[in-house]
Write a protein that holds these residues in place. Structure first.
Motif, mmCIF file in Angstrom:
data_model
loop_
_atom_site.group_PDB
_atom_site.id
_atom_site.type_symbol
_atom_site.label_atom_id
_atom_site.label_comp_id
_atom_site.label_asym_id
_atom_site.label_seq_id
_atom_site.Cartn_x
_atom_site.Cartn_y
_atom_site.Cartn_z
ATOM 1 N N GLY A 179 47.783 36.842 28.403
ATOM 2 C CA GLY A 179 46.814 35.544 28.721
ATOM 3 C C GLY A 179 46.225 35.136 27.373
ATOM 4 O O GLY A 179 46.828 35.552 26.163
ATOM 5 N N HIS A 197 43.717 32.471 35.151
ATOM 6 C CA HIS A 197 45.086 32.732 34.908
ATOM 7 C C HIS A 197 46.093 32.649 36.058
ATOM 8 O O HIS A 197 45.589 33.293 37.069
ATOM 9 N N VAL A 212 46.754 29.245 31.705
ATOM 10 C CA VAL A 212 45.389 29.260 31.842
ATOM 11 C C VAL A 212 45.035 27.878 32.363
ATOM 12 O O VAL A 212 45.721 26.850 32.030
#
Length: 220
Positions: A179, A197, A212
């Protein structure tokens, strides 16, 4: 057909000069239901379904009227925007040549170039309310380097979104496994009401990509 009566999947004969990895990629393409569906529905790539699925989950396109598509090639995401929001103004940019899309202004240039942000802003009649990025750096085969290069693009895209979005706007970007890094995540949380996310079903299970989703831009 397999003994169960189901299609066991097409196999690609290894051609002289074709690497094993390219053979596996071709087999995935031939047997990928999203690729087949994209062809049937007129989308340029299976990536279109990633945006469709993310939109179903987060309502990204609900109020989209001015949209920036970073890394537009081959154009699947902008096709989805035009289908869902046909009156939306859309501008895209990519190093690669992208075939024209009705209602979309396309720049073939480097988003990292100094003049790129201004070119995108000037095309829209007002600040964007959706900035979306499917950009990824060309890989060099070194995992850490590839990750840093792609996250550099994501960070630049995030700063562009923060500089240009109207209040309440949305930023969507492809990131890699793990992420968004802590500094960028903190930046997004500072400027957006929600930051999440997600990995849409259309994203291949073996892929390291995540997205995201930052919504509710608070302003600069």
């Amino acid at each position: 057909m397999s003994r169960s009566g189901r299609d066991a999947g097409k196999r690609v004969k290894t051609a002289r000069g074709r690497t094993a990895s390219s053979t596996r990629w071709l087999e995935r393409q031939l047997n990928d239901p999203y690729v087949k569906q994209a062809k049937a529905e007129g989308y340029r790539s299976r990536a279109a379904y990633k945006l469709i699925e993310l939109d179903e989950k987060f309502g990204l396109l609900k109020n989209a009227s001015r949209v920036v598509d970073l890394g537009i090639a081959p154009g699947g995401w902008s096709q989805v925007v035009r289908k869902v929001r046909p009156k939306a103004a859309v501008v895209g940019i990519d190093l690669l040549e992208t075939e024209p899309i009705e209602g979309v202004t396309i720049f073939q240039m480097d988003f990292m170039a100094d003049e790129a942000p201004a070119a995108l802003e000037e095309t829209l009649d007002g600040p964007p309310n959706l900035v979306m990025s499917d950009m990824a750096a060309n890989t060099v085969g070194h995992k850490q380097t590839d990750h840093l290069r792609t996250m550099g693009l994501v960070e630049t895209a995030a700063h562009f979104a923060i500089e240009t979005l109207e209040e309440g706007g949305t930023f969507l970007a492809k990131v890699l496994a793990g992420g968004t890094d802590s500094e960028l995540l903190a930046l997004l949380k500072k400027h957006f009401r929600t930051v999440k996310h997600a990995k849409p079903p259309a994203s291949r299970k073996g892929s390291s990509e995540w997205y995201v989703v930052a919504q509710g831009f608070k302003g600069r």
